[in-house]
Design an enzyme around this catalytic site. Structure first.
Site, PDB file in Angstrom:
ATOM      1  N   ASP A  65     -25.949   3.114  23.925  1.00 27.72           N
ATOM      2  CA  ASP A  65     -25.894   2.854  22.491  1.00 27.72           C
ATOM      3  C   ASP A  65     -24.581   3.427  21.969  1.00 27.72           C
ATOM      4  O   ASP A  65     -24.492   4.619  21.657  1.00 27.72           O
ATOM      5  CB  ASP A  65     -27.083   3.495  21.781  1.00 27.72           C
ATOM      6  CG  ASP A  65     -27.079   3.237  20.280  1.00 27.72           C
ATOM      7  OD1 ASP A  65     -26.215   2.457  19.824  1.00 27.72           O
ATOM      8  OD2 ASP A  65     -27.922   3.811  19.568  1.00 27.72           O
ATOM      9  N   LEU A  66     -23.562   2.602  21.865  1.00 32.51           N
ATOM     10  CA  LEU A  66     -22.248   3.078  21.448  1.00 32.51           C
ATOM     11  C   LEU A  66     -22.202   3.402  19.959  1.00 32.51           C
ATOM     12  O   LEU A  66     -21.211   3.978  19.484  1.00 32.51           O
ATOM     13  CB  LEU A  66     -21.175   2.035  21.782  1.00 32.51           C
ATOM     14  CG  LEU A  66     -20.967   1.743  23.271  1.00 32.51           C
ATOM     15  CD1 LEU A  66     -19.864   0.709  23.460  1.00 32.51           C
ATOM     16  CD2 LEU A  66     -20.627   3.021  24.025  1.00 32.51           C
ATOM     17  N   LYS A  67     -23.233   3.053  19.224  1.00 33.95           N
ATOM     18  CA  LYS A  67     -23.275   3.398  17.802  1.00 33.95           C
ATOM     19  C   LYS A  67     -23.834   4.798  17.572  1.00 33.95           C
ATOM     20  O   LYS A  67     -23.808   5.292  16.437  1.00 33.95           O
ATOM     21  CB  LYS A  67     -24.105   2.363  17.042  1.00 33.95           C
ATOM     22  CG  LYS A  67     -23.460   0.974  17.041  1.00 33.95           C
ATOM     23  CD  LYS A  67     -24.253  -0.021  16.222  1.00 33.95           C
ATOM     24  CE  LYS A  67     -23.565  -1.389  16.217  1.00 33.95           C
ATOM     25  NZ  LYS A  67     -24.325  -2.393  15.438  1.00 33.95           N
ATOM     26  N   ARG A  90     -14.008  -8.145  18.950  1.00 37.11           N
ATOM     27  CA  ARG A  90     -13.024  -8.689  18.016  1.00 37.11           C
ATOM     28  C   ARG A  90     -12.008  -7.586  17.704  1.00 37.11           C
ATOM     29  O   ARG A  90     -12.357  -6.407  17.677  1.00 37.11           O
ATOM     30  CB  ARG A  90     -13.715  -9.165  16.741  1.00 37.11           C
ATOM     31  CG  ARG A  90     -12.827 -10.048  15.871  1.00 37.11           C
ATOM     32  CD  ARG A  90     -13.528 -10.522  14.624  1.00 37.11           C
ATOM     33  NE  ARG A  90     -14.655 -11.385  14.910  1.00 37.11           N
ATOM     34  CZ  ARG A  90     -15.177 -12.235  14.018  1.00 37.11           C
ATOM     35  NH1 ARG A  90     -14.652 -12.318  12.799  1.00 37.11           N
ATOM     36  NH2 ARG A  90     -16.212 -12.981  14.325  1.00 37.11           N
ATOM     37  N   ARG A  96     -13.200   1.079  15.850  1.00 39.65           N
ATOM     38  CA  ARG A  96     -14.207   1.491  14.867  1.00 39.65           C
ATOM     39  C   ARG A  96     -15.425   2.110  15.540  1.00 39.65           C
ATOM     40  O   ARG A  96     -16.069   3.003  14.983  1.00 39.65           O
ATOM     41  CB  ARG A  96     -14.622   0.308  13.996  1.00 39.65           C
ATOM     42  CG  ARG A  96     -13.536  -0.154  13.029  1.00 39.65           C
ATOM     43  CD  ARG A  96     -14.106  -0.980  11.901  1.00 39.65           C
ATOM     44  NE  ARG A  96     -14.701  -2.221  12.353  1.00 39.65           N
ATOM     45  CZ  ARG A  96     -14.031  -3.357  12.506  1.00 39.65           C
ATOM     46  NH1 ARG A  96     -12.712  -3.391  12.275  1.00 39.65           N
ATOM     47  NH2 ARG A  96     -14.645  -4.453  12.888  1.00 39.65           N
ATOM     48  N   GLY A 130     -13.701 -18.184  18.628  1.00 35.94           N
ATOM     49  CA  GLY A 130     -13.458 -19.423  19.354  1.00 35.94           C
ATOM     50  C   GLY A 130     -14.041 -19.399  20.743  1.00 35.94           C
ATOM     51  O   GLY A 130     -14.585 -18.387  21.192  1.00 35.94           O
ATOM     52  N   HIS A 131     -13.899 -20.524  21.408  1.00 41.56           N
ATOM     53  CA  HIS A 131     -14.304 -20.664  22.806  1.00 41.56           C
ATOM     54  C   HIS A 131     -13.224 -21.449  23.535  1.00 41.56           C
ATOM     55  O   HIS A 131     -12.167 -21.784  22.975  1.00 41.56           O
ATOM     56  CB  HIS A 131     -15.667 -21.340  22.918  1.00 41.56           C
ATOM     57  CG  HIS A 131     -16.809 -20.445  22.563  1.00 41.56           C
ATOM     58  ND1 HIS A 131     -17.142 -19.337  23.315  1.00 41.56           N
ATOM     59  CD2 HIS A 131     -17.681 -20.474  21.522  1.00 41.56           C
ATOM     60  CE1 HIS A 131     -18.180 -18.722  22.757  1.00 41.56           C
ATOM     61  NE2 HIS A 131     -18.524 -19.391  21.667  1.00 41.56           N
ATOM     62  N   ILE A 133     -12.536 -24.453  24.434  1.00 40.63           N
ATOM     63  CA  ILE A 133     -11.937 -25.661  23.869  1.00 40.63           C
ATOM     64  C   ILE A 133     -10.964 -25.333  22.740  1.00 40.63           C
ATOM     65  O   ILE A 133      -9.936 -26.004  22.565  1.00 40.63           O
ATOM     66  CB  ILE A 133     -13.040 -26.628  23.379  1.00 40.63           C
ATOM     67  CG1 ILE A 133     -12.428 -27.977  23.010  1.00 40.63           C
ATOM     68  CG2 ILE A 133     -13.825 -26.034  22.217  1.00 40.63           C
ATOM     69  CD1 ILE A 133     -13.466 -29.032  22.686  1.00 40.63           C
ATOM     70  N   TYR A 135      -9.074 -22.581  22.437  1.00 38.98           N
ATOM     71  CA  TYR A 135      -7.838 -22.010  22.982  1.00 38.98           C
ATOM     72  C   TYR A 135      -6.993 -23.099  23.653  1.00 38.98           C
ATOM     73  O   TYR A 135      -5.761 -23.071  23.567  1.00 38.98           O
ATOM     74  CB  TYR A 135      -8.157 -20.892  23.966  1.00 38.98           C
ATOM     75  CG  TYR A 135      -9.203 -19.925  23.452  1.00 38.98           C
ATOM     76  CD1 TYR A 135      -9.177 -19.485  22.126  1.00 38.98           C
ATOM     77  CD2 TYR A 135     -10.234 -19.470  24.269  1.00 38.98           C
ATOM     78  CE1 TYR A 135     -10.147 -18.624  21.643  1.00 38.98           C
ATOM     79  CE2 TYR A 135     -11.203 -18.607  23.786  1.00 38.98           C
ATOM     80  CZ  TYR A 135     -11.162 -18.188  22.479  1.00 38.98           C
ATOM     81  OH  TYR A 135     -12.116 -17.339  21.998  1.00 38.98           O
ATOM     82  N   ASP A 162     -10.657 -19.738  29.579  1.00 46.39           N
ATOM     83  CA  ASP A 162     -11.372 -18.509  29.918  1.00 46.39           C
ATOM     84  C   ASP A 162     -11.039 -18.030  31.325  1.00 46.39           C
ATOM     85  O   ASP A 162     -10.864 -16.828  31.562  1.00 46.39           O
ATOM     86  CB  ASP A 162     -12.885 -18.728  29.804  1.00 46.39           C
ATOM     87  CG  ASP A 162     -13.383 -18.633  28.375  1.00 46.39           C
ATOM     88  OD1 ASP A 162     -12.560 -18.387  27.476  1.00 46.39           O
ATOM     89  OD2 ASP A 162     -14.592 -18.814  28.152  1.00 46.39           O
TER      90      ASP A 162
END
Length: 386
Positions: A65-67, A90, A96, A130-131, A133, A135, A162
């Site tokens: 649990d990184l939070k 992201r 953060r 995005g995915h 397609i 990129y 990818d």
């Protein structure tokens, strides 16, 4: 393959380019520790199907649990003993959470921290989602691809962004950073943009435009369908062959074996390409695919069959090179999977035992990192690990 034995990677991503990068590194011998969120607190992370990314070959799994302060501290402790951290949050999210490059490097200055993202850590598109397609679209790849029946860029048959633009790009960058560290002792912060990686795949066309102003489009150049001798043709049985007879002597061989010697001196004659293409198409439809392969493939013509996935898996070329290996799932039993795609000589692999769904190696990984049994129990009781 043991080229990279002794290096440890913490992989904070379960799918996508980061997972492909760690798959490559694991196959070369690195120790991969997949870090996923704890499920008890409702955290979500995409779980790949059991056979994806090598079915966990060479990989151990932990849940943190990184939070939580304790979970974050656990990861930072693991990072002190690791060589590489790969994440695909992201841009800005890892920092953060307290597990960005600055926080980890403060504990381990030699760490190679690799962030993978669609468009990079900065720039006006950095926060776009995005995915594959997307990129490919942004890099010019789709604009140079063939067209469907309605004139739209055709969907590619592989996740080139990818896999190559992201996964291979990240693995290559990590290896370069590790080599630099061996010489300098310095760690590194790597900003791997999948789209930037695809730009490298498009380098022939981008460099041409930047140098000459000539823009590549479908049908405008050798590799995008301008000439009849570089393309795909249907055969009598509804299958296809791919023709890539660029060199003059290969083209002449092709014309001779197709009984189309009338075109032997017209390879680059723009005025005859439509005529040549129609003649090639007519000739290839007179025999089955296997017949053409038997006649042409070994005769220096640059002809190969267009294989389906099922045909690829059975082809003697790949079987002879041990391209596939055995694996065993605890519920589904034995199956085959793509073996490590390595340039070394160790091609035959032992059977891979797939871990049961939902299982983790958390206790074992933490114990090896020096966590006392009592502390591991406390972390588990607090819901910080699973």
């Amino acid at each position: 393959m043991s080229f990279l034995t002794g290096y440890t990677v913490l992989d904070l991503a379960s799918v996508g380019p980061a997972a492909r990068a760690s798959r490559i590194l694991a196959d070369f011998g690195m120790r991969i520790i997949k870090v996923a969120p704890v499920a008890a607190n409702g955290a979500k992370q995409t779980e790949p199907v059991f056979h994806a990314y090598g079915a966990g070959r060479g990989t151990r799994r932990i849940r943190l649990d990184l939070k939580s302060d304790a979970g974050r501290e656990t990861l930072l402790h693991l990072a002190e003993q690791a060589d590489v951290v790969i994440e695909s949050f992201r841009p800005g999210v890892a920092a953060r959470l307290g597990v960005g490059h600055a926080q980890i490097a403060a504990r381990n200055p030699r760490i190679i921290h690799c962030s993978t993202s669609g468009y990079g850590q900065d720039g006006p598109c950095a926060q776009w989602v995005g995915h594959d397609i997307n990129y490919l679209a942004m890099s010019g790849f789709l604009a140079c691809s063939g067209r469907d029946a309605e004139g739209r860029p055709a969907l590619p048959g592989a996740t080139a962004a990818d896999s190559a633009g992201g996964g291979m790009h990240a693995a290559q960058s990590i290896l370069a950073a590790l080599l630099h560290r061996e010489r300098s002792g310095e760690g590194a912060c790597l900003d791997v943009s999948i789209t930037d990686g695809v730009l490298n795949l498009m380098s022939l066309y981008l460099d041409q435009y930047l140098a000459t102003g000539e823009e590549t489009r479908p049908g405008s150049g050798v590799l995008t369908g301008k000439y009849a001798w570089y393309g795909v043709y249907a055969t009598a049985d509804g299958k296809h062959v791919a023709v890539g007879a660029i060199e003059a002597h290969f083209f002449r061989n092709l014309c001779r074996l197709l009984d189309l010697d009338a075109f032997a001196d017209s390879q680059y004659d723009d005025a005859r390409q439509d005529e040549m293409r129609a003649a090639f198409a007519h000739r290839f439809r007179t025999r089955n695919c296997d017949e053409w392969v038997e006649r042409l493939a070994g005769a220096d013509t640059c002809v190969a069959p267009v294989l389906t996935i099922a045909e690829v898996s059975a082809h003697p070329q790949f079987r002879d090179r041990s391209a596939f290996m055995r694996a065993r799932h605890p519920q589904r039993g034995p199956f085959e999977q793509l073996a490590p795609v390595l340039a070394g000589c160790e091609r035959r692999q032992p059977e891979h035992q797939v871990a049961p769904a939902g299982s983790t190696d958390t206790d074992a990984v933490l114990a090896e990192a020096g966590f006392p049994a009592g502390q591991i129990a406390e972390l588990r009781a607090a819901g910080c690990i699973e």
